[in-house]
Design a protein around this motif. Structure first.
Motif, mmCIF file in Angstrom:
data_model
loop_
_atom_site.group_PDB
_atom_site.id
_atom_site.type_symbol
_atom_site.label_atom_id
_atom_site.label_comp_id
_atom_site.label_asym_id
_atom_site.label_seq_id
_atom_site.Cartn_x
_atom_site.Cartn_y
_atom_site.Cartn_z
ATOM 1 N N TYR A 48 0.828 -1.199 0.000
ATOM 2 C CA TYR A 48 0.000 0.000 0.000
ATOM 3 C C TYR A 48 0.863 1.251 0.000
ATOM 4 O O TYR A 48 1.950 1.274 0.596
ATOM 5 C CB TYR A 48 -0.931 -0.002 1.214
ATOM 6 C CG TYR A 48 -1.982 -1.096 1.155
ATOM 7 C CD1 TYR A 48 -2.862 -1.166 0.079
ATOM 8 C CD2 TYR A 48 -2.086 -2.052 2.164
ATOM 9 C CE1 TYR A 48 -3.827 -2.155 0.022
ATOM 10 C CE2 TYR A 48 -3.053 -3.046 2.111
ATOM 11 C CZ TYR A 48 -3.915 -3.094 1.033
ATOM 12 O OH TYR A 48 -4.871 -4.074 0.964
ATOM 13 N N GLY A 49 0.356 2.288 -0.666
ATOM 14 C CA GLY A 49 1.101 3.536 -0.725
ATOM 15 C C GLY A 49 0.514 4.470 -1.768
ATOM 16 O O GLY A 49 -0.688 4.422 -2.060
ATOM 17 N N GLY A 50 1.365 5.283 -2.369
ATOM 18 C CA GLY A 50 0.934 6.257 -3.352
ATOM 19 C C GLY A 50 0.994 5.720 -4.773
ATOM 20 O O GLY A 50 1.168 4.519 -5.007
ATOM 21 N N ASP A 84 -10.372 3.578 -6.435
ATOM 22 C CA ASP A 84 -9.139 2.858 -6.751
ATOM 23 C C ASP A 84 -7.926 3.534 -6.113
ATOM 24 O O ASP A 84 -7.020 2.856 -5.619
ATOM 25 C CB ASP A 84 -8.951 2.786 -8.270
ATOM 26 C CG ASP A 84 -10.093 2.064 -8.951
ATOM 27 O OD1 ASP A 84 -10.536 1.027 -8.427
ATOM 28 O OD2 ASP A 84 -10.558 2.541 -10.001
ATOM 29 N N ILE A 85 -7.920 4.858 -6.114
ATOM 30 C CA ILE A 85 -6.827 5.603 -5.485
ATOM 31 C C ILE A 85 -6.797 5.329 -3.987
ATOM 32 O O ILE A 85 -5.738 5.110 -3.387
ATOM 33 C CB ILE A 85 -6.977 7.115 -5.740
ATOM 34 C CG1 ILE A 85 -7.135 7.407 -7.242
ATOM 35 C CG2 ILE A 85 -5.802 7.877 -5.143
ATOM 36 C CD1 ILE A 85 -5.938 7.082 -8.074
ATOM 37 N N ARG A 86 -7.973 5.311 -3.384
ATOM 38 C CA ARG A 86 -8.057 5.074 -1.944
ATOM 39 C C ARG A 86 -7.660 3.647 -1.589
ATOM 40 O O ARG A 86 -6.970 3.404 -0.593
ATOM 41 C CB ARG A 86 -9.469 5.393 -1.456
ATOM 42 C CG ARG A 86 -9.896 6.834 -1.678
ATOM 43 C CD ARG A 86 -11.329 7.079 -1.257
ATOM 44 N NE ARG A 86 -11.474 7.044 0.185
ATOM 45 C CZ ARG A 86 -12.637 7.117 0.815
ATOM 46 N NH1 ARG A 86 -13.765 7.192 0.101
ATOM 47 N NH2 ARG A 86 -12.703 7.097 2.130
ATOM 48 N N MET A 87 -8.089 2.679 -2.401
ATOM 49 C CA MET A 87 -7.724 1.288 -2.136
ATOM 50 C C MET A 87 -6.220 1.073 -2.308
ATOM 51 O O MET A 87 -5.619 0.244 -1.624
ATOM 52 C CB MET A 87 -8.508 0.348 -3.049
ATOM 53 C CG MET A 87 -9.975 0.208 -2.670
ATOM 54 S SD MET A 87 -10.867 -0.980 -3.715
ATOM 55 C CE MET A 87 -10.031 -2.510 -3.282
ATOM 56 N N LEU A 114 -2.041 -6.806 -5.674
ATOM 57 C CA LEU A 114 -3.429 -6.340 -5.722
ATOM 58 C C LEU A 114 -3.689 -5.626 -7.040
ATOM 59 O O LEU A 114 -3.000 -4.659 -7.370
ATOM 60 C CB LEU A 114 -3.693 -5.403 -4.552
ATOM 61 C CG LEU A 114 -5.088 -4.789 -4.454
ATOM 62 C CD1 LEU A 114 -6.131 -5.867 -4.201
ATOM 63 C CD2 LEU A 114 -5.132 -3.744 -3.341
ATOM 64 N N THR A 115 -4.657 -6.118 -7.793
ATOM 65 C CA THR A 115 -5.080 -5.470 -9.027
ATOM 66 C C THR A 115 -6.291 -4.605 -8.730
ATOM 67 O O THR A 115 -7.286 -5.090 -8.184
ATOM 68 C CB THR A 115 -5.444 -6.508 -10.108
ATOM 69 O OG1 THR A 115 -4.336 -7.392 -10.314
ATOM 70 C CG2 THR A 115 -5.772 -5.822 -11.421
ATOM 71 N N LYS A 377 -3.018 9.411 -12.207
ATOM 72 C CA LYS A 377 -2.627 10.748 -11.766
ATOM 73 C C LYS A 377 -3.736 11.748 -12.036
ATOM 74 O O LYS A 377 -4.037 12.606 -11.200
ATOM 75 C CB LYS A 377 -1.345 11.184 -12.476
ATOM 76 C CG LYS A 377 -0.824 12.540 -12.033
ATOM 77 C CD LYS A 377 0.480 12.904 -12.737
ATOM 78 C CE LYS A 377 0.966 14.291 -12.299
ATOM 79 N NZ LYS A 377 2.217 14.669 -13.012
ATOM 80 N N THR A 378 -4.370 11.645 -13.196
ATOM 81 C CA THR A 378 -5.481 12.545 -13.535
ATOM 82 C C THR A 378 -6.621 12.400 -12.534
ATOM 83 O O THR A 378 -7.190 13.397 -12.065
ATOM 84 C CB THR A 378 -5.992 12.249 -14.958
ATOM 85 O OG1 THR A 378 -4.947 12.525 -15.897
ATOM 86 C CG2 THR A 378 -7.208 13.107 -15.298
ATOM 87 N N VAL A 379 -6.973 11.163 -12.197
ATOM 88 C CA VAL A 379 -8.057 10.941 -11.233
ATOM 89 C C VAL A 379 -7.651 11.451 -9.851
ATOM 90 O O VAL A 379 -8.459 12.049 -9.134
ATOM 91 C CB VAL A 379 -8.425 9.443 -11.177
ATOM 92 C CG1 VAL A 379 -9.461 9.175 -10.088
ATOM 93 C CG2 VAL A 379 -8.954 8.979 -12.530
ATOM 94 N N ASN A 380 -6.403 11.232 -9.477
ATOM 95 C CA ASN A 380 -5.922 11.651 -8.160
ATOM 96 C C ASN A 380 -5.956 13.166 -8.002
ATOM 97 O O ASN A 380 -6.132 13.681 -6.895
ATOM 98 C CB ASN A 380 -4.502 11.138 -7.950
ATOM 99 C CG ASN A 380 -4.017 11.313 -6.519
ATOM 100 O OD1 ASN A 380 -4.710 10.950 -5.569
ATOM 101 N ND2 ASN A 380 -2.841 11.885 -6.355
ATOM 102 N N GLU A 381 -5.795 13.900 -9.096
ATOM 103 C CA GLU A 381 -5.806 15.367 -9.035
ATOM 104 C C GLU A 381 -7.207 15.920 -8.798
ATOM 105 O O GLU A 381 -7.359 17.073 -8.384
ATOM 106 C CB GLU A 381 -5.217 15.935 -10.328
ATOM 107 C CG GLU A 381 -3.708 15.694 -10.454
ATOM 108 C CD GLU A 381 -3.174 16.036 -11.832
ATOM 109 O OE1 GLU A 381 -4.014 16.271 -12.754
ATOM 110 O OE2 GLU A 381 -1.948 16.058 -12.011
#
Length: 395
Positions: A48-50, A84-87, A114-115, A377-381
């Motif tokens: 888990y991470g960024g 997905d970003i949170r998971m 993990l996919t 990255k786009t979704v995370n922004e």
């Protein structure tokens, strides 16, 4: 006469205790499935991470059918959701690992690699013997449970209760943008909100954050049911949400939303994807009609389970639900929580609405599968205008 294989299994079962035999047989089946699984490319994380944890594996093995109600789908496109970003950061790991263990989807006792990815559009390539609604070659769309290996891969395993036939008038890229937001919105308004779409014509709904994936879908669904839709967004999204059918658009960059809402009639339904203080402020605008409901998607169960453990997390969530209900009653309605839940029957209804041109997909950007890191990255922004989709077709 029994085959040599069957005779071997019977003699082994007689020589071992039931518990020991069961362990041996499960292990043997896993080895068989692993040896015969399809090799594929998949975007995975190993801890888990960024976003830097995301890597492409070209030797991943597709999950194999272990239950007669499962099917294997070749994915043509899949969307990326904030979930997905949170998971990727570990959200929901404690409770989800309990579910994975129950469903036998852990790899050697761990969720890794993990996919990620929940929704997709693709083609059925293999079906279990109890599958009745689909056959090999069917084009389908769906959103799978969070306990399953995800859809940011070339294949995914699903069940017929999680999917539907793909709308005939959509491409796979367009179709992949819909199932997750459709299932989540359906869970909020229909399952938790108990909205009867045959009786809400003319009723008022407030959709907060109308330009995101949930918002752009919810606006269209509510309009298809004949509701009056008010929504909030920034200036650059006002034209988009109006084109989707919003009757009243409040630009939060030009005015104070809560002050502006004081000049509107109150609402029978409020859909809140944001949570926190927003939920408390929005609840004041529920209609005094006894059945009015605010449904928030900021569901604390997974977060509480991560922080406190599964059982204490469940207990705390139940207490919080009681307080939320009391706050709603003070406003004349009820405040409820909802979360994504796979729902193939809901997708059947949505497919018909799409084919009737009452709902259209809203895709902000499409990325080739090999550029998934840029898509994440786009979704995370944030500040999305619809959905971000991965296209798996060969370049």
């Amino acid at each position: 006469m029994c085959s040599p294989h069957a005779m071997f299994v019977m003699s082994l079962k007689g020589a071992l205790s039931q518990k020991t035999f069961s362990r041996f047989w499960c292990h043997a089946q896993r080895r068989f499935y692993s040896a015969n699984a399809i090799k594929m490319s998949a975007w995975q994380v190993y801890e888990y991470g960024g976003l830097d944890q995301l890597s492409l594996s070209t030797t991943a093995r597709a999950a194999t059918i272990k239950h007669p109600t499962e099917m294997l789908v070749k994915i043509h496109a899949a969307s990326i959701n904030p979930l997905d970003i949170r998971m990727m950061a570990g959200y929901g790991r404690n409770l989800l690992n309990v579910m994975r263990k129950q469903r036998d989807t852990l790899n050697h006792g761990t969720e890794f690699p993990l996919t990620l990815g929940r929704d997709f559009s693709g083609t059925v390539v293999e079906v279990g013997r109890r599958i009745t609604r689909f056959k090999v070659g069917d084009e389908v769309w769906g959103a799978i449970g969070a306990f399953r290996p995800g859809t940011h891969a070339e294949y995914t395993l699903t069940s017929q209760s999680e999917i539907s036939k793909k709308p005939s008038n959509l491409t796979h890229v367009e179709a992949a943008s819909v199932p997750y937001v459709a299932a989540t919105t359906w869970a909020a308004l229909k399952t938790v909100g108990q909205l009867d779409h045959t009786k809400v014509h003319g009723q008022r709904i407030l959709v907060l954050a109308g330009s995101g994936g949930i918002g752009t879908f919810a606006i269209q669904l509510a309009k298809a049911w004949g509701m009056h839709v008010t929504t909030t967004c920034s200036s650059d999204a006002a034209e988009l949400v109006a084109s989707l059918g919003a009757d009243d658009v409040i630009d939060y960059t030009r005015t104070q939303v809560w002050s502006e809402l004081q000049h509107r009639e109150k609402f029978e339904y409020i859909l809140d994807p944001l949570g926190g203080e927003v939920t408390d402020k929005a609840a004041k605008f529920l209609s005094p009609w006894k059945n009015s409901k605010l449904i928030t998607l900021n569901f604390p169960l997974l977060k509480n389970s991560d922080e406190m453990g599964v059982v204490p997390g469940l207990f705390k969530s139940a207490i919080s639900a009681g307080f939320a209900t009391l706050k709603g009653l003070q406003s004349g309605g009820s405040v409820r929580w909802a979360a994504f839940n796979p729902n193939g029957q809901a997708l059947d209804t949505v497919r018909r609405l799409v084919e009737q041109d009452k709902i259209r997909p809203v895709v902000q950007k499409v990325y080739p599968f090999l550029e998934a890191q840029s898509a994440y990255k786009t979704v995370n922004e944030g500040h999305l205008r619809g959905k971000v989709v991965l296209d798996l077709k060969p370049a």
